[in-house]
Design an enzyme around this catalytic site. Structure first.
Site, PDB file in Angstrom:
ATOM      1  N   LYS A   1      -2.714  15.184 -36.761  1.00 31.18           N
ATOM      2  CA  LYS A   1      -1.892  14.372 -35.852  1.00 31.18           C
ATOM      3  C   LYS A   1      -2.222  14.788 -34.422  1.00 31.18           C
ATOM      4  O   LYS A   1      -1.706  15.776 -33.902  1.00 31.18           O
ATOM      5  CB  LYS A   1      -0.415  14.587 -36.159  1.00 31.18           C
TER       6      LYS A   1
ATOM      7  N   LYS B   1       5.521  18.093 -39.041  1.00 28.65           N
ATOM      8  CA  LYS B   1       5.505  18.588 -37.657  1.00 28.65           C
ATOM      9  C   LYS B   1       5.391  20.107 -37.644  1.00 28.65           C
ATOM     10  O   LYS B   1       6.164  20.795 -38.309  1.00 28.65           O
ATOM     11  CB  LYS B   1       6.806  18.176 -36.944  1.00 28.65           C
TER      12      LYS B   1
ATOM     13  N   LEU C   1       6.844   7.307 -37.304  1.00 34.44           N
ATOM     14  CA  LEU C   1       6.823   8.012 -38.584  1.00 34.44           C
ATOM     15  C   LEU C   1       8.042   8.904 -38.709  1.00 34.44           C
ATOM     16  O   LEU C   1       8.499   9.474 -37.710  1.00 34.44           O
ATOM     17  CB  LEU C   1       5.586   8.918 -38.657  1.00 34.44           C
TER      18      LEU C   1
ATOM     19  N   ASP D   1       2.315   1.631  -3.413  1.00 33.30           N
ATOM     20  CA  ASP D   1       1.289   2.152  -4.335  1.00 33.30           C
ATOM     21  C   ASP D   1       1.126   3.647  -4.170  1.00 33.30           C
ATOM     22  O   ASP D   1       1.057   4.396  -5.138  1.00 33.30           O
ATOM     23  CB  ASP D   1      -0.067   1.498  -4.066  1.00 33.30           C
TER      24      ASP D   1
ATOM     25  N   CYS E   1       2.233  51.713  -6.172  1.00 29.43           N
ATOM     26  CA  CYS E   1       2.275  51.728  -7.628  1.00 29.43           C
ATOM     27  C   CYS E   1       3.707  51.998  -8.076  1.00 29.43           C
ATOM     28  O   CYS E   1       4.320  52.976  -7.646  1.00 29.43           O
ATOM     29  CB  CYS E   1       1.329  52.812  -8.158  1.00 29.43           C
TER      30      CYS E   1
ATOM     31  N   ALA F   1       0.838  -1.206   0.000  1.00 25.39           N
ATOM     32  CA  ALA F   1       0.000   0.000   0.000  1.00 25.39           C
ATOM     33  C   ALA F   1       0.871   1.253   0.000  1.00 25.39           C
ATOM     34  O   ALA F   1       0.619   2.212  -0.733  1.00 25.39           O
ATOM     35  CB  ALA F   1      -0.911  -0.003   1.217  1.00 25.39           C
TER      36      ALA F   1
HETATM   37  S1  IVH Z   1      -0.267   6.563 -38.274  1.00 25.51           S
HETATM   38  C1  IVH Z   1       2.774   3.887 -39.817  1.00 25.51           C
HETATM   39  N1  IVH Z   1      -2.052   8.440 -38.031  1.00 25.51           N
HETATM   40  O1  IVH Z   1       1.757   9.896 -34.310  1.00 25.51           O
HETATM   41  C2  IVH Z   1       1.702   4.714 -39.274  1.00 25.51           C
HETATM   42  N2  IVH Z   1      -0.364   8.269 -36.352  1.00 25.51           N
HETATM   43  O2  IVH Z   1       4.698   9.672 -35.058  1.00 25.51           O
HETATM   44  C3  IVH Z   1       1.960   5.126 -37.870  1.00 25.51           C
HETATM   45  N3  IVH Z   1      -0.595   9.891 -34.542  1.00 25.51           N
HETATM   46  O3  IVH Z   1       2.586   6.895 -32.735  1.00 25.51           O
HETATM   47  C4  IVH Z   1       0.971   5.952 -37.221  1.00 25.51           C
HETATM   48  N4  IVH Z   1      -2.421  10.876 -35.310  1.00 25.51           N
HETATM   49  O4  IVH Z   1       0.655   8.247 -31.777  1.00 25.51           O
HETATM   50  C5  IVH Z   1      -0.950   7.868 -37.494  1.00 25.51           C
HETATM   51  N5  IVH Z   1      -3.731  10.019 -37.933  1.00 25.51           N
HETATM   52  C6  IVH Z   1      -2.643   9.454 -37.400  1.00 25.51           C
HETATM   53  C7  IVH Z   1      -2.068   9.900 -36.184  1.00 25.51           C
HETATM   54  C8  IVH Z   1      -0.924   9.271 -35.700  1.00 25.51           C
HETATM   55  C9  IVH Z   1      -1.526  10.831 -34.334  1.00 25.51           C
HETATM   56  C10 IVH Z   1       0.559   9.624 -33.661  1.00 25.51           C
HETATM   57  C11 IVH Z   1       0.637   8.203 -33.186  1.00 25.51           C
HETATM   58  C12 IVH Z   1       1.957   7.694 -33.674  1.00 25.51           C
HETATM   59  C13 IVH Z   1       2.725   8.939 -33.941  1.00 25.51           C
HETATM   60  C14 IVH Z   1       3.702   8.740 -35.083  1.00 25.51           C
END
Ligand code: IVH
Length: 664
Positions: A104, A307, A73, A27, A401, A24
């Site tokens: 995204k 990005k 990505l 935790d 002031c 506990a």
């Molecule tokens: S596709 C191969 N679609 O971005 C495809 N990712 O940098 C991989 N994310 O881990 C992901 N919106 O958490 C995809 N419409 C979207 C997304 C998305 C947010 C995030 C996701 C992923 C990260 C990739």
């Protein structure tokens, strides 16, 4: 400290099999650390006990292996890099590809396993091949269906389906959560993403449910037992048909130019969205083509993340300064070591108010996180506690002031302090500028620069001094030729007949702008009637609330203010107004108007004034109860909402027509 105690307990428990603390206590400590890292994300380190899978019995989520890996990505940071991506894809594909652009969302990737249409399990992304099993917590998310919907009765539901998407927290849910925490005296969460992540790692699913998480679907892993879609846009439609929320802003794009336009649009509009996004995911639409393109290491060749530029940066808080506003409000601001945010050098940022400085424990010398988003003035989000130098100094709120040395008033229930002297020089320049501005006395030629000059040259000690200016005084000012002097004297003379409503709106009484000034003038008819009014009598005016009544009453009780008004009267200003029941009330009395955007000729105050004078009301937000929305240039979300609600939308000309002959 906390981290060390937990790490030690971990070793004792797992490696020596000799627990030093009971479960506990462990935790409780771990929960404390999870919360601390959520509120101060910079404190979370890769080796923190909260990050270790299987480290602790309490936060122990079983491993969740992904049959189809969850990939990351590659990034593109500008249009050139998007074009390079497009060229690469086209070359490998041998055809011009088409794309899907998806927002995204800044949340957490999740994989949901459905077997014969029922949600069986759910796991985080983890390292891409093994995540953590968070099934119980995911079941509390209202957006995630327990069973797949069938598009139509005959369509088979996949026997096995992994739905991938993002678990996130809306800005509204985040704000509500923090409001509750603030009321309970708990530390605030830093951002929606961390709060969502922490929400999924709760031991008790009820705690997850409280965070009101949301979900958007955007990909699949395994897809068996039904016909799989052949394009990404069809896949999104299929996910929607199965009952998953799919972002409605996602679009198919025929060319990279369309993709770039989409990316740029949302980089501009990101702050208007109800959730946080940090970029755009661009995917090749044809799934067969995706397969052909394959992967380069961990990143797919068929998708890329555009990005956005960061909206936050860290820098040193060199000092805290105070601006005294026209109404005497002491506004603290941060003087920063220059830092570039989103391509702009930031040296100053607002600190909101004193209460905020104390609440966030911001100290001079701290490294602070500064945020600059859209049109919002840059502001200090909070200190980076781990980087606090030993000599960081607690900020002392001024008791006088900083400009004129008069006493400062700190009303209870208010987060600001106020200078008590209406003729405080800091206020004077602003007061003169405001007094002469278009919505107020409308004296052309007295803007920022002239107001400063008049104060600096000792020609104006109060706004009443404007009416004592003569040709000799004005020609002594730099760059004031004969013509400019005549024009300005004429403008000053012309302002004398504007009437009581404008005078009231010009004085800088807290909460009294054009609209409230018109209400008061129309109800009392003269300054003498107003001087004689008790706060209760003021409160009886339709549209005047307690705060306004209090403020007007206080203002008119100050001898310096009475002296200024008496001098205005002595100088021949009209301090009367037609009483409202004598005013020609248009056929639209009782109607509610909302103004949005910039009108071609009227200022917002002028437009409000005319509406109120004709018996209408001016509301702040658009709702079903709004009768008319008056839209100018660059009208934003209010206009969109008005269209949604199918309200009557007018431009300035339409407003003037509606109100009949212009009311002077
Ligand atoms: S596709 C191969 N679609 O971005 C495809 N990712 O940098 C991989 N994310 O881990 C992901 N919106 O958490 C995809 N419409 C979207 C997304 C998305 C947010 C995030 C996701 C992923 C990260 C990739």
């Amino acid at each position: 400290m906390l981290r060390e105690r937990l790490a030690e307990a971990n070793v004792a428990y797992h490696e020596r099999d000799a627990p030093t603390i009971d479960d506990a206590t462990y935790d409780a400590l771990l929960r404390e650390l999870v919360e601390l890292e959520e509120t101060h994300p910079h404190l979370a380190t890769a080796d923190s006990p909260t990050q270790r899978v299987g480290a602790a019995p309490a936060a122990d989520f079983s491993p969740y292996p992904h049959d189809v890996p969850m990939l990351s990505l590659g990034n593109a940071f500008d249009a050139t890099e998007l074009r390079a991506f497009d060229a690469r894809v086209a070359k490998l594909a041998g055809v011009a590809p088409t794309y899907v652009c998806e927002l995204k969302i800044d949340g957490l990737a999740m994989s949901l396993r459905y077997e014969r249409g029922r949600l069986r399990s759910a796991g985080t992304r983890g390292d891409g091949s093994v995540g953590e099993d968070v099934t119980a917590n995911v079941r509390t998310i209202a957006d995630i269906p327990a069973t797949l919907r069938r598009a139509d009765a005959d369509a088979p539901v996949p026997t096995v389906l992994d739905v991938r998407g993002e678990v996130y927290l809306t800005k509204a849910a985040f704000a509500a959560l923090n409001a509750t925490r603030e009321a309970a005296g708990l530390a605030l969460f830093a951002n929606p993403r961390n709060t969502a992540a922490g929400g999924l790692r709760q031991k008790d699913a009820r705690a997850t449910a409280e965070r009101k998480l949301s979900f958007f679907g955007y990909a699949v892993g395994r897809f068996e037992g039904a016909l799989a879609p052949t394009t990404q846009h069809a896949l999104l439609a299929t996910l929607g048909a199965y009952g998953f929320p799919v972002n409605e802003r996602n679009v198919a794009c025929a060319t990279i130019d369309d993709v770039i336009a989409f990316c740029e649009r949302y980089e501009r509009e990101r702050d208007d969205l109800p959730y946080e996004i940090d970029g755009i995911v661009v995917k090749v639409d044809e799934i067969a083509l995706q397969a052909k393109l394959g992967y380069a290491g961990k990143d797919p060749r068929w998708a890329i993340a555009f990005k956005f530029r960061a909206q936050e940066a860290r820098t040193t808080l060199l000092d805290i300064g105070i601006n005294v506003s026209r109404a005497g409000k002491l506004n603290p601001y941060a003087m920063l070591a220059p830092v570039t945010i989103g391509g702009v050098t930031v040296k100053m940022a607002t600190l909101h108010n004193e209460a905020d400085i104390v609440r966030k424990d911001i100290r001079i010398g701290d490294t602070v996180v500064v945020r600059r988003a859209g049109d919002v003035i840059p502001y200090v989000v909070g200190p980076v506690l781990e980087a606090r130098p030993l000599d960081a100094a607690v900020y002392a709120i001024p008791t006088v002031c900083p400009v004129c040395g008069s006493a400062v008033d700190q009303p209870p229930e208010d987060v600001f302090s106020y200078c008590t002297n209406v003729s405080c020089p800091a206020q004077l320049r602003e007061r003169i500028r405001h007094f002469c501005s278009r919505g107020a006395m409308d004296i052309e030629g007295v803007g920022d620069a002239m107001a400063s000059l008049l104060v600096e040259m000792g020609l104006c000690h109060t706004v009443a001094d404007l009416y004592d200016l003569d040709a000799a005084a004005l020609s002594s000012l730099p760059r004031m030729g004969e013509k400019s002097v005549t024009n300005m004297l004429e403008a000053i003379e012309g302002s004398k007949s504007r009437g009581l409503a404008r005078v009231l709106a010009s004085l800088g009484i807290r909460y009294v702008g054009g609209q409230n000034a018109t209400l008061l003038a129309g109800d009392f008819g003269s300054i003498d009637a107003l001087f004689a009014a008790t706060p209760e009598r003021l409160l009886a005016v339709d549209g005047i609330g307690a705060q306004i009544a209090e403020s007007v009453s206080f203002f008119l009780a100050q001898p310096q203010n009475v002296a200024v008004i008496e001098r205005l009267r002595a100088n021949g200003l009209d301090l009367t107004a037609p009483l409202r029941d004598k005013v020609q009330v248009g056929a639209f009395a009782g109607k509610t108007f909302v103004l949005t955007g910039t009108l071609p000729t009227l200022t917002r105050d002028e437009a409000s004034e005319r509406i109120v004078a004709a018996g209408g009301k001016v509301g702040k937000s658009v709702s079903k109860k709004t009768d008319y929305v008056i839209a100018g240039e660059e009208a934003g979300s209010k206009l969109a909402k008005a269209r949604d609600l199918e309200l009557t939308i007018l431009d300035e000309a339409g407003l003037i027509e509606l109100l009949g002959a212009p009311i002077v």
